[in-house]
Design a protein around this motif. Structure first.
Motif, PDB file in Angstrom:
ATOM      1  N   CYS A   1       0.849  -1.198   0.000  1.00 40.58           N
ATOM      2  CA  CYS A   1       0.000   0.000   0.000  1.00 40.58           C
ATOM      3  C   CYS A   1       0.884   1.248   0.000  1.00 40.58           C
ATOM      4  O   CYS A   1       1.802   1.379   0.805  1.00 40.58           O
ATOM      5  CB  CYS A   1      -0.901   0.006   1.227  1.00 40.58           C
ATOM      6  SG  CYS A   1      -1.791   1.564   1.444  1.00 40.58           S
TER       7      CYS A   1
ATOM      8  N   CYS B   1      -2.546   6.055   8.387  1.00 42.36           N
ATOM      9  CA  CYS B   1      -2.401   4.637   8.028  1.00 42.36           C
ATOM     10  C   CYS B   1      -2.538   3.803   9.301  1.00 42.36           C
ATOM     11  O   CYS B   1      -1.624   3.784  10.126  1.00 42.36           O
ATOM     12  CB  CYS B   1      -1.068   4.356   7.341  1.00 42.36           C
ATOM     13  SG  CYS B   1      -0.823   2.588   7.031  1.00 42.36           S
ATOM     14  N   ASN B   2      -3.658   3.118   9.418  1.00 39.39           N
ATOM     15  CA  ASN B   2      -3.906   2.311  10.626  1.00 39.39           C
ATOM     16  C   ASN B   2      -2.922   1.155  10.779  1.00 39.39           C
ATOM     17  O   ASN B   2      -2.685   0.685  11.894  1.00 39.39           O
ATOM     18  CB  ASN B   2      -5.328   1.741  10.589  1.00 39.39           C
ATOM     19  CG  ASN B   2      -6.376   2.792  10.899  1.00 39.39           C
ATOM     20  OD1 ASN B   2      -6.139   3.671  11.733  1.00 39.39           O
ATOM     21  ND2 ASN B   2      -7.514   2.716  10.230  1.00 39.39           N
TER      22      ASN B   2
ATOM     23  N   CYS C   1      -7.381   5.534   7.582  1.00 39.72           N
ATOM     24  CA  CYS C   1      -6.914   4.823   6.382  1.00 39.72           C
ATOM     25  C   CYS C   1      -7.030   5.748   5.183  1.00 39.72           C
ATOM     26  O   CYS C   1      -8.138   6.042   4.720  1.00 39.72           O
ATOM     27  CB  CYS C   1      -7.737   3.554   6.156  1.00 39.72           C
ATOM     28  SG  CYS C   1      -7.376   2.747   4.582  1.00 39.72           S
TER      29      CYS C   1
ATOM     30  N   GLN D   1     -11.065  -0.281   8.602  1.00 41.74           N
ATOM     31  CA  GLN D   1      -9.773   0.097   9.162  1.00 41.74           C
ATOM     32  C   GLN D   1      -8.629  -0.017   8.155  1.00 41.74           C
ATOM     33  O   GLN D   1      -7.617   0.666   8.281  1.00 41.74           O
ATOM     34  CB  GLN D   1      -9.440  -0.795  10.361  1.00 41.74           C
ATOM     35  CG  GLN D   1     -10.444  -0.732  11.487  1.00 41.74           C
ATOM     36  CD  GLN D   1     -10.396   0.592  12.214  1.00 41.74           C
ATOM     37  OE1 GLN D   1      -9.331   1.079  12.540  1.00 41.74           O
ATOM     38  NE2 GLN D   1     -11.546   1.190  12.441  1.00 41.74           N
ATOM     39  N   CYS D   2      -8.776  -0.917   7.178  1.00 36.62           N
ATOM     40  CA  CYS D   2      -7.668  -1.181   6.246  1.00 36.62           C
ATOM     41  C   CYS D   2      -8.168  -1.987   5.052  1.00 36.62           C
ATOM     42  O   CYS D   2      -8.903  -2.970   5.220  1.00 36.62           O
ATOM     43  CB  CYS D   2      -6.556  -1.954   6.963  1.00 36.62           C
ATOM     44  SG  CYS D   2      -5.128  -2.374   5.943  1.00 36.62           S
ATOM     45  N   ILE D   3      -7.733  -1.572   3.843  1.00 37.57           N
ATOM     46  CA  ILE D   3      -8.132  -2.292   2.631  1.00 37.57           C
ATOM     47  C   ILE D   3      -6.890  -2.766   1.861  1.00 37.57           C
ATOM     48  O   ILE D   3      -6.914  -2.940   0.656  1.00 37.57           O
ATOM     49  CB  ILE D   3      -9.037  -1.423   1.734  1.00 37.57           C
ATOM     50  CG1 ILE D   3      -8.326  -0.129   1.298  1.00 37.57           C
ATOM     51  CG2 ILE D   3     -10.331  -1.087   2.468  1.00 37.57           C
ATOM     52  CD1 ILE D   3      -9.107   0.669   0.246  1.00 37.57           C
TER      53      ILE D   3
HETATM   54 FE1  SF4 Z   1      -2.681   1.850   5.823  1.00 38.85          FE
HETATM   55 FE2  SF4 Z   1      -4.130  -0.306   5.248  1.00 38.85          FE
HETATM   56 FE3  SF4 Z   1      -5.142   2.059   4.771  1.00 38.85          FE
HETATM   57 FE4  SF4 Z   1      -3.059   1.214   3.320  1.00 38.85          FE
HETATM   58  S1  SF4 Z   1      -5.079   0.337   3.293  1.00 38.85           S
HETATM   59  S2  SF4 Z   1      -3.376   3.278   4.224  1.00 38.85           S
HETATM   60  S3  SF4 Z   1      -1.975  -0.035   4.821  1.00 38.85           S
HETATM   61  S4  SF4 Z   1      -4.585   1.254   6.785  1.00 38.85           S
END
Ligand code: SF4
Length: 329
Positions: free
Chosen positions: A119, A130-131, A139, A157-159
Protein backbone atom coordinates in the motif's frame (compact mmCIF):
# COMPACT_ATOMS: atom_id res chain seq x y z
CA UNK A 1 18.57 8.39 13.23
CA UNK A 2 17.56 5.69 15.73
CA UNK A 3 20.22 3.48 17.31
CA UNK A 4 19.84 -0.18 16.34
CA UNK A 5 21.72 -3.07 17.89
CA UNK A 6 22.54 -6.30 16.07
CA UNK A 7 23.17 -9.81 17.33
CA UNK A 8 23.81 -13.03 15.47
CA UNK A 9 21.83 -15.93 16.95
CA UNK A 10 23.87 -19.16 17.19
CA UNK A 11 20.78 -21.36 17.39
CA UNK A 12 16.99 -21.25 17.44
CA UNK A 13 16.72 -21.19 21.22
CA UNK A 14 18.92 -18.10 21.44
CA UNK A 15 17.00 -16.39 18.64
CA UNK A 16 13.68 -16.99 20.39
CA UNK A 17 15.03 -15.77 23.70
CA UNK A 18 16.38 -12.56 22.15
CA UNK A 19 13.19 -11.88 20.16
CA UNK A 20 10.97 -12.25 23.20
CA UNK A 21 11.77 -8.62 24.09
CA UNK A 22 9.72 -5.72 22.62
CA UNK A 23 11.13 -4.08 19.49
CA UNK A 24 13.35 -7.02 18.55
CA UNK A 25 12.89 -8.53 15.09
CA UNK A 26 14.48 -11.37 13.15
CA UNK A 27 16.42 -10.63 9.99
CA UNK A 28 17.00 -13.23 7.29
CA UNK A 29 17.36 -12.10 3.67
CA UNK A 30 16.26 -8.61 4.68
CA UNK A 31 14.75 -7.82 1.27
CA UNK A 32 11.58 -6.30 2.73
CA UNK A 33 12.70 -5.37 6.25
CA UNK A 34 15.60 -3.18 5.12
CA UNK A 35 13.34 -1.23 2.76
CA UNK A 36 10.91 -0.67 5.60
CA UNK A 37 13.69 0.47 7.92
CA UNK A 38 15.21 2.82 5.34
CA UNK A 39 11.80 4.40 4.86
CA UNK A 40 11.20 4.80 8.59
CA UNK A 41 8.22 2.42 8.44
CA UNK A 42 9.86 -0.24 10.62
CA UNK A 43 11.84 1.00 13.62
CA UNK A 44 13.22 -2.05 15.44
CA UNK A 45 15.53 -1.52 18.40
CA UNK A 46 17.43 -4.73 17.71
CA UNK A 47 17.98 -7.08 14.78
CA UNK A 48 18.55 -10.75 15.49
CA UNK A 49 20.33 -12.35 12.56
CA UNK A 50 18.99 -15.89 12.09
CA UNK A 51 20.94 -16.75 8.94
CA UNK A 52 23.57 -18.78 10.81
CA UNK A 53 21.15 -21.17 12.53
CA UNK A 54 22.10 -24.63 11.35
CA UNK A 55 19.59 -26.57 9.28
CA UNK A 56 16.95 -23.91 8.73
CA UNK A 57 17.75 -23.72 5.01
CA UNK A 58 17.20 -27.41 4.27
CA UNK A 59 14.56 -28.91 2.01
CA UNK A 60 13.79 -32.49 3.07
CA UNK A 61 11.27 -35.22 2.34
CA UNK A 62 8.67 -36.00 4.99
CA UNK A 63 7.72 -39.59 5.87
CA UNK A 64 4.16 -39.10 4.54
CA UNK A 65 5.47 -38.13 1.08
CA UNK A 66 5.27 -34.41 1.70
CA UNK A 67 8.09 -31.89 1.75
CA UNK A 68 9.58 -29.72 4.50
CA UNK A 69 11.00 -26.41 3.31
CA UNK A 70 13.22 -24.72 5.88
CA UNK A 71 12.39 -21.13 6.69
CA UNK A 72 15.79 -19.93 5.47
CA UNK A 73 15.61 -21.71 2.10
CA UNK A 74 16.09 -19.05 -0.55
CA UNK A 75 13.22 -18.38 -2.92
CA UNK A 76 15.32 -19.18 -6.01
CA UNK A 77 16.75 -22.38 -4.51
CA UNK A 78 13.27 -23.56 -3.56
CA UNK A 79 11.75 -22.70 -6.94
CA UNK A 80 14.46 -24.65 -8.72
CA UNK A 81 14.66 -27.61 -6.35
CA UNK A 82 13.94 -30.78 -8.32
CA UNK A 83 11.30 -32.04 -5.88
CA UNK A 84 9.49 -28.70 -5.90
CA UNK A 85 9.59 -28.43 -9.68
CA UNK A 86 8.38 -32.01 -10.21
CA UNK A 87 5.91 -32.49 -7.37
CA UNK A 88 4.72 -28.96 -6.61
CA UNK A 89 5.06 -27.06 -9.91
CA UNK A 90 2.38 -24.61 -8.73
CA UNK A 91 4.73 -23.44 -5.99
CA UNK A 92 7.71 -23.24 -8.31
CA UNK A 93 5.71 -21.10 -10.75
CA UNK A 94 4.57 -18.79 -7.95
CA UNK A 95 8.13 -18.25 -6.71
CA UNK A 96 9.38 -17.47 -10.20
CA UNK A 97 6.57 -14.98 -10.75
CA UNK A 98 7.72 -12.95 -7.76
CA UNK A 99 10.17 -10.05 -7.55
CA UNK A 100 13.40 -10.20 -9.59
CA UNK A 101 16.13 -12.83 -9.90
CA UNK A 102 18.39 -10.84 -7.56
CA UNK A 103 15.71 -10.54 -4.90
CA UNK A 104 14.75 -14.22 -5.20
CA UNK A 105 18.40 -15.11 -4.59
CA UNK A 106 18.34 -13.25 -1.26
CA UNK A 107 14.75 -13.64 -0.04
CA UNK A 108 13.87 -16.55 2.23
CA UNK A 109 10.69 -18.59 2.51
CA UNK A 110 10.10 -17.39 6.07
CA UNK A 111 10.64 -13.77 5.07
CA UNK A 112 8.29 -14.19 2.12
CA UNK A 113 5.57 -15.23 4.57
CA UNK A 114 6.20 -12.03 6.55
CA UNK A 115 6.16 -9.59 3.60
CA UNK A 116 4.18 -6.49 4.37
CA UNK A 117 1.65 -4.83 2.10
CA UNK A 118 2.71 -2.57 -0.74
CA UNK A 119 0.00 0.00 0.00
CA UNK A 120 1.42 3.38 -1.07
CA UNK A 121 0.37 5.08 2.16
CA UNK A 122 1.87 2.38 4.37
CA UNK A 123 5.27 2.94 2.74
CA UNK A 124 5.17 6.73 3.05
CA UNK A 125 6.10 7.36 6.68
CA UNK A 126 5.50 11.07 6.15
CA UNK A 127 1.83 10.39 5.49
CA UNK A 128 -0.11 10.55 8.76
CA UNK A 129 -3.14 8.34 8.00
CA UNK A 130 -2.40 4.64 8.03
CA UNK A 131 -3.91 2.31 10.63
CA UNK A 132 -1.44 -0.44 9.77
CA UNK A 133 1.64 1.73 10.35
CA UNK A 134 0.14 4.08 12.93
CA UNK A 135 -2.87 2.43 14.67
CA UNK A 136 -5.83 4.70 15.17
CA UNK A 137 -4.75 7.27 12.57
CA UNK A 138 -7.25 6.32 9.84
CA UNK A 139 -6.91 4.82 6.38
CA UNK A 140 -5.90 7.16 3.57
CA UNK A 141 -6.57 4.54 0.92
CA UNK A 142 -10.32 4.40 1.58
CA UNK A 143 -10.85 7.71 -0.24
CA UNK A 144 -7.44 7.95 -1.89
CA UNK A 145 -5.48 5.96 -4.46
CA UNK A 146 -6.80 2.43 -4.08
CA UNK A 147 -6.22 0.83 -7.47
CA UNK A 148 -4.06 -1.97 -5.98
CA UNK A 149 -6.21 -2.55 -2.91
CA UNK A 150 -8.55 -5.29 -1.68
CA UNK A 151 -11.99 -6.17 -2.98
CA UNK A 152 -12.60 -9.02 -0.52
CA UNK A 153 -12.37 -9.34 3.26
CA UNK A 154 -11.37 -5.72 3.94
CA UNK A 155 -12.52 -3.63 6.89
CA UNK A 156 -13.15 0.11 7.38
CA UNK A 157 -9.77 0.10 9.16
CA UNK A 158 -7.67 -1.18 6.25
CA UNK A 159 -8.13 -2.29 2.63
CA UNK A 160 -4.54 -3.39 1.96
CA UNK A 161 -3.57 -6.58 0.11
CA UNK A 162 -0.96 -9.22 0.85
CA UNK A 163 1.80 -9.02 -1.81
CA UNK A 164 3.22 -12.57 -1.67
CA UNK A 165 2.95 -14.86 -4.71
CA UNK A 166 4.39 -17.81 -2.81
CA UNK A 167 1.68 -17.56 -0.18
CA UNK A 168 -1.11 -17.85 -2.74
CA UNK A 169 0.28 -21.18 -3.92
CA UNK A 170 0.81 -22.35 -0.33
CA UNK A 171 -2.83 -21.52 0.45
CA UNK A 172 -4.00 -23.71 -2.44
CA UNK A 173 -1.65 -26.51 -1.41
CA UNK A 174 -2.85 -26.28 2.22
CA UNK A 175 0.66 -26.02 3.63
CA UNK A 176 1.40 -25.90 7.34
CA UNK A 177 3.67 -23.27 8.92
CA UNK A 178 5.80 -24.68 11.72
CA UNK A 179 6.98 -22.27 14.39
CA UNK A 180 9.00 -22.45 17.58
CA UNK A 181 8.57 -19.95 20.38
CA UNK A 182 8.75 -19.25 24.10
CA UNK A 183 5.78 -21.59 24.66
CA UNK A 184 7.24 -24.39 22.51
CA UNK A 185 6.50 -25.56 18.99
CA UNK A 186 3.26 -25.38 17.09
CA UNK A 187 1.94 -26.05 13.58
CA UNK A 188 -0.29 -23.40 12.00
CA UNK A 189 -2.59 -24.40 9.12
CA UNK A 190 -1.88 -22.00 6.28
CA UNK A 191 -5.38 -20.52 6.28
CA UNK A 192 -4.80 -19.43 9.88
CA UNK A 193 -1.36 -17.91 9.44
CA UNK A 194 -2.27 -14.58 7.78
CA UNK A 195 -5.07 -12.39 9.17
CA UNK A 196 -7.83 -10.30 7.72
CA UNK A 197 -7.50 -6.68 8.91
CA UNK A 198 -10.59 -6.42 11.13
CA UNK A 199 -9.91 -3.81 13.80
CA UNK A 200 -6.20 -4.74 14.12
CA UNK A 201 -4.70 -4.09 10.67
CA UNK A 202 -1.30 -3.57 12.30
CA UNK A 203 -1.17 -7.36 12.73
CA UNK A 204 -0.52 -9.28 9.50
CA UNK A 205 -0.18 -12.76 10.98
CA UNK A 206 -1.14 -14.84 14.00
CA UNK A 207 2.49 -15.20 15.14
CA UNK A 208 3.11 -14.43 18.81
CA UNK A 209 6.07 -12.40 20.12
CA UNK A 210 9.30 -14.36 19.95
CA UNK A 211 7.99 -17.06 17.63
CA UNK A 212 10.40 -18.13 14.91
CA UNK A 213 9.17 -19.71 11.68
CA UNK A 214 11.19 -22.91 11.27
CA UNK A 215 9.66 -24.49 8.16
CA UNK A 216 6.76 -24.72 5.76
CA UNK A 217 5.47 -28.27 5.39
CA UNK A 218 3.73 -29.37 2.21
CA UNK A 219 1.27 -32.28 2.27
CA UNK A 220 1.87 -35.15 -0.17
CA UNK A 221 1.56 -33.89 -3.75
CA UNK A 222 -1.91 -34.30 -5.28
CA UNK A 223 -1.88 -31.71 -8.03
CA UNK A 224 1.41 -32.08 -9.91
CA UNK A 225 -0.39 -33.02 -13.16
CA UNK A 226 -2.92 -30.20 -13.16
CA UNK A 227 -1.90 -26.89 -11.64
CA UNK A 228 -1.19 -23.36 -12.73
CA UNK A 229 -0.12 -20.08 -11.13
CA UNK A 230 -1.34 -17.12 -13.15
CA UNK A 231 -0.28 -13.61 -12.23
CA UNK A 232 -1.78 -10.50 -13.80
CA UNK A 233 0.28 -7.33 -13.30
CA UNK A 234 1.03 -4.00 -14.88
CA UNK A 235 4.33 -5.11 -16.44
CA UNK A 236 5.83 -8.48 -17.31
CA UNK A 237 8.28 -8.72 -14.41
CA UNK A 238 9.21 -7.15 -11.10
CA UNK A 239 5.68 -6.04 -10.31
CA UNK A 240 3.17 -7.12 -7.71
CA UNK A 241 -0.03 -8.89 -8.68
CA UNK A 242 -3.14 -6.92 -9.45
CA UNK A 243 -4.81 -10.33 -9.33
CA UNK A 244 -3.25 -13.77 -9.21
CA UNK A 245 -4.71 -17.26 -9.19
CA UNK A 246 -3.29 -20.52 -7.91
CA UNK A 247 -5.35 -23.29 -9.49
CA UNK A 248 -4.82 -26.96 -8.59
CA UNK A 249 -7.04 -29.73 -9.88
CA UNK A 250 -7.47 -33.46 -9.69
CA UNK A 251 -9.00 -34.76 -12.90
CA UNK A 252 -10.63 -37.95 -14.13
CA UNK A 253 -10.62 -37.53 -17.87
CA UNK A 254 -12.40 -34.26 -18.56
CA UNK A 255 -14.05 -34.17 -15.15
CA UNK A 256 -12.72 -32.23 -12.17
CA UNK A 257 -12.78 -34.50 -9.14
CA UNK A 258 -11.44 -31.85 -6.75
CA UNK A 259 -10.26 -28.27 -7.06
CA UNK A 260 -8.27 -25.81 -5.01
CA UNK A 261 -8.39 -22.15 -6.02
CA UNK A 262 -6.60 -19.34 -4.18
CA UNK A 263 -6.47 -15.69 -5.18
CA UNK A 264 -3.78 -13.09 -4.63
CA UNK A 265 -3.98 -9.31 -4.93
CA UNK A 266 -7.59 -9.18 -3.76
CA UNK A 267 -7.43 -9.40 0.05
CA UNK A 268 -5.34 -8.86 3.17
CA UNK A 269 -4.43 -12.56 3.01
CA UNK A 270 -4.38 -15.21 0.29
CA UNK A 271 -8.05 -15.79 -0.48
CA UNK A 272 -9.44 -19.30 -0.94
CA UNK A 273 -12.34 -19.41 -3.37
CA UNK A 274 -14.08 -22.28 -1.61
CA UNK A 275 -17.47 -21.88 -3.28
CA UNK A 276 -15.76 -21.94 -6.68
CA UNK A 277 -13.94 -25.11 -5.65
CA UNK A 278 -17.17 -26.80 -4.56
CA UNK A 279 -18.97 -25.89 -7.76
CA UNK A 280 -16.20 -27.27 -9.96
CA UNK A 281 -15.90 -30.61 -8.15
CA UNK A 282 -17.55 -33.46 -10.01
CA UNK A 283 -18.20 -31.47 -13.18
CA UNK A 284 -16.71 -31.54 -16.67
CA UNK A 285 -14.37 -28.63 -17.26
CA UNK A 286 -16.48 -26.48 -19.56
CA UNK A 287 -16.25 -22.72 -20.11
CA UNK A 288 -19.85 -22.21 -18.95
CA UNK A 289 -19.33 -24.08 -15.68
CA UNK A 290 -16.08 -22.25 -15.06
CA UNK A 291 -17.59 -18.83 -15.63
CA UNK A 292 -20.41 -19.59 -13.19
CA UNK A 293 -17.93 -20.92 -10.64
CA UNK A 294 -15.63 -17.90 -11.06
CA UNK A 295 -18.54 -15.53 -10.45
CA UNK A 296 -19.05 -17.14 -7.03
CA UNK A 297 -15.51 -16.14 -6.04
CA UNK A 298 -16.33 -12.42 -6.24
CA UNK A 299 -20.00 -12.53 -5.24
CA UNK A 300 -19.20 -10.65 -2.02
CA UNK A 301 -16.63 -8.31 -3.56
CA UNK A 302 -16.63 -4.69 -2.39
CA UNK A 303 -14.58 -2.59 -4.78
CA UNK A 304 -13.44 0.98 -4.11
CA UNK A 305 -13.16 4.00 -6.37
CA UNK A 306 -10.20 2.82 -8.48
CA UNK A 307 -10.19 -0.97 -8.21
CA UNK A 308 -13.57 -2.07 -9.57
CA UNK A 309 -11.75 -3.63 -12.53
CA UNK A 310 -10.47 -6.36 -10.21
CA UNK A 311 -13.94 -7.90 -9.94
CA UNK A 312 -14.01 -8.76 -13.64
CA UNK A 313 -10.27 -9.41 -13.80
CA UNK A 314 -10.42 -11.98 -10.98
CA UNK A 315 -13.14 -13.94 -12.76
CA UNK A 316 -11.30 -13.95 -16.08
CA UNK A 317 -8.05 -14.94 -14.36
CA UNK A 318 -9.76 -17.85 -12.60
CA UNK A 319 -11.21 -19.09 -15.89
CA UNK A 320 -7.84 -18.90 -17.63
CA UNK A 321 -5.83 -20.43 -14.78
CA UNK A 322 -8.22 -23.35 -14.30
CA UNK A 323 -8.40 -24.03 -18.04
CA UNK A 324 -4.62 -24.03 -18.22
CA UNK A 325 -4.38 -26.28 -15.15
CA UNK A 326 -6.87 -28.66 -16.71
CA UNK A 327 -5.08 -28.68 -20.05
CA UNK A 328 -7.98 -27.27 -22.03
CA UNK A 329 -6.41 -23.91 -22.89
FE1 SF4 B 1 -2.68 1.85 5.82
FE2 SF4 B 1 -4.13 -0.31 5.25
FE3 SF4 B 1 -5.14 2.06 4.77
FE4 SF4 B 1 -3.06 1.21 3.32
S1 SF4 B 1 -5.08 0.34 3.29
S2 SF4 B 1 -3.38 3.28 4.22
S3 SF4 B 1 -1.97 -0.04 4.82
S4 SF4 B 1 -4.59 1.25 6.79
Amino acid sequence: MDAISYERAPDAAAAIRLASQPGVVFIGGGTNLLDLMKGGVARPVKLVDITHIDGLDRITALPDGGLRIGALARNSDTANHAWVRDRYPLLSQAFLAGASAQLRNMATVGGNLMQRTRCYYFYDAGFPQCNKRNPGSGCAALEGNNRIHAILGASPQCIATNPSDMSVALAALEAVVRVSGPQGERAIPFAEFHRLPGDRPDLDTTLQRGELITSVDLPPPLFAQHSRYLKVRDRASYAFALVSVAAALQMDGDTVTSARIALGGVAHKPWRATETERMLAGKPLTRATLQSAAALAVRDAKPYRENGFKVELAQRAIVRAVEQAGGVA
